[in-house]
Design an enzyme around this catalytic site. Structure first.
Site, PDB file in Angstrom:
ATOM      1  N   HIS A  87       0.852  -1.194   0.000  1.00 44.77           N
ATOM      2  CA  HIS A  87       0.000   0.000   0.000  1.00 44.77           C
ATOM      3  C   HIS A  87       0.883   1.238   0.000  1.00 44.77           C
ATOM      4  CE1 HIS A  87      -3.689   2.263   1.895  1.00 44.77           C
ATOM      5  NE2 HIS A  87      -3.108   2.967   0.942  1.00 44.77           N
ATOM      6  N   GLU A 168       0.374   7.732  -3.717  1.00 36.62           N
ATOM      7  CA  GLU A 168       1.209   7.455  -2.545  1.00 36.62           C
ATOM      8  C   GLU A 168       2.393   8.412  -2.468  1.00 36.62           C
ATOM      9  OE1 GLU A 168       0.621   5.158   0.053  1.00 36.62           O
ATOM     10  OE2 GLU A 168      -1.303   5.425  -0.949  1.00 36.62           O
ATOM     11  N   HIS A 172       2.020  11.207   0.529  1.00 40.13           N
ATOM     12  CA  HIS A 172       2.818  10.780   1.680  1.00 40.13           C
ATOM     13  C   HIS A 172       4.307  11.101   1.576  1.00 40.13           C
ATOM     14  CE1 HIS A 172      -0.682   8.836   3.332  1.00 40.13           C
ATOM     15  NE2 HIS A 172      -0.849   8.123   2.221  1.00 40.13           N
TER      16      HIS A 172
END
Length: 322
Positions: A87, A168, A172
């Protein structure tokens, strides 16, 4: 303070489009000359250490994985056999709160979620990326090896894999102090931070072979057998060194036939795991201290309440069914 409040504060303090969290210089940051410092410790202060060499912003790292049974884009996009998929690698604040989309100059997400920097209507809008897909950045470095690996183990559901990778990175990676553009020094080549982050996220993912650890405990995907949250947590805690967060989806236990009359409102389909760490120095080196999850699982806690389903036939790489 809630995660959203922290996000709003971070966006206010940092400015939505700043490319440096702590205004580091772009001179060379030779981290081998600095003693590594444990994130979330008193020494991990951006006023005392080089934020390029010690993670001083998102010091609580989460390595996160999915268990999916289909992708929704078969046969072009399928799941790997006998493994959970990557993930991402998330930089939470040491309190367990978090922020996102910290540098809008490095926003490559075609469908930002949330679509503001603080997830609130009054936040700075995160503009959708209209440029080329993020794999083109890897191709420019000749990193077809990364692309092949990511298409195998970093798999999206319902949309192209490249959208997921861009999400992602943008949401992040831009919130780590150690992946800030100035940390790459005066010889920085555009998008090398993207390559660096993906390599680092893969390194952390490979440290946590969730399927193998559960298999050793005789917890295997099944459409018939059910499992208990405590047994899953026990197996993964033993192997990883700290209690992870187990995420579940699906119906709430008290709405199912098995849970009728129960007060257990937890979800019943195992779908995700998060492993928590404090990092020593830079996440790129992978040196860390495991810590227990800061979030409580939303899974059902009743004995035998959880389903760990088998992948759908035709959804696994190498299968012939479409």
């Amino acid at each position: 303070m809630s995660p959203l409040t922290y996000a709003a504060l971070a966006a206010t303090l940092l400015g939505a489009a700043h490319c440096s969290l702590y205004n580091e210089s772009s001179v060379n940051h030779t981290c081998i000359l600095d003693p590594p410092v444990l994130s979330c410790s008193p020494g991990a202060d951006p006023l005392k250490v080089d934020s390029c060499c010690t993670e001083t912003f998102g010091g609580l790292l989460l390595q996160t994985q999915f268990w999916s049974t289909y992708t929704g884009l078969e046969p072009l996009q399928r799941l790997p056999i006998d493994t959970w998929t990557n993930h991402g690698l998330w930089p939470d604040f040491c309190s367990g709160a978090y922020t996102q989309y910290c540098d809008l100059n490095r926003q490559y997400d075609p469908v930002p979620s949330p679509n503001t920097t603080n997830a609130l209507p009054n936040g700075t809008v995160v503009p959708a990326w209209k440029g080329p897909s993020i794999d083109t950045f890897l191709k420019a470095f000749g990193r077809y090896d990364l692309i092949d690996w990511m298409n195998t183990y970093w798999v999206n559901q319902g949309a192209p894999n490249t959208d997921f990778w861009a999400h992602e990175f943008s949401k992040h990676a831009t919130c780590f102090s150690t992946f800030d553009i100035p940390c790459y020094g005066p010889q920085y080549v555009e998008h090398e931070d993207v390559v660096d982050f993906f390599e680092t996220a893969i390194k952390w993912y490979k440290r946590y072979p969730t399927w193998e650890w559960l298999n050793e405990a005789k917890i295997v995907p099944s459409n018939k057998t059910t499992y208990s949250l405590g047994d899953i947590e026990k197996a993964l805690t033993k192997k990883s060194g700290a209690k992870p967060y187990i995420g579940c989806s699906g119906p709430r236990y008290n709405t199912t036939d098995a849970g009728k009359g129960s007060n257990d409102t937890g979800r019943t389909v195992v779908s995700e795991v998060w492993y928590f760490n404090h990092v020593i120095g830079r996440p790129q080196e992978g040196n860390s201290v495991p810590v227990n999850a800061t979030s409580n699982s939303g899974c059902a806690k009743s004995a035998g309440a959880l389903h760990y389903y088998e992948p759908t036939p035709g959804s696994v790489q190498g299968s012939k069914k479409s």
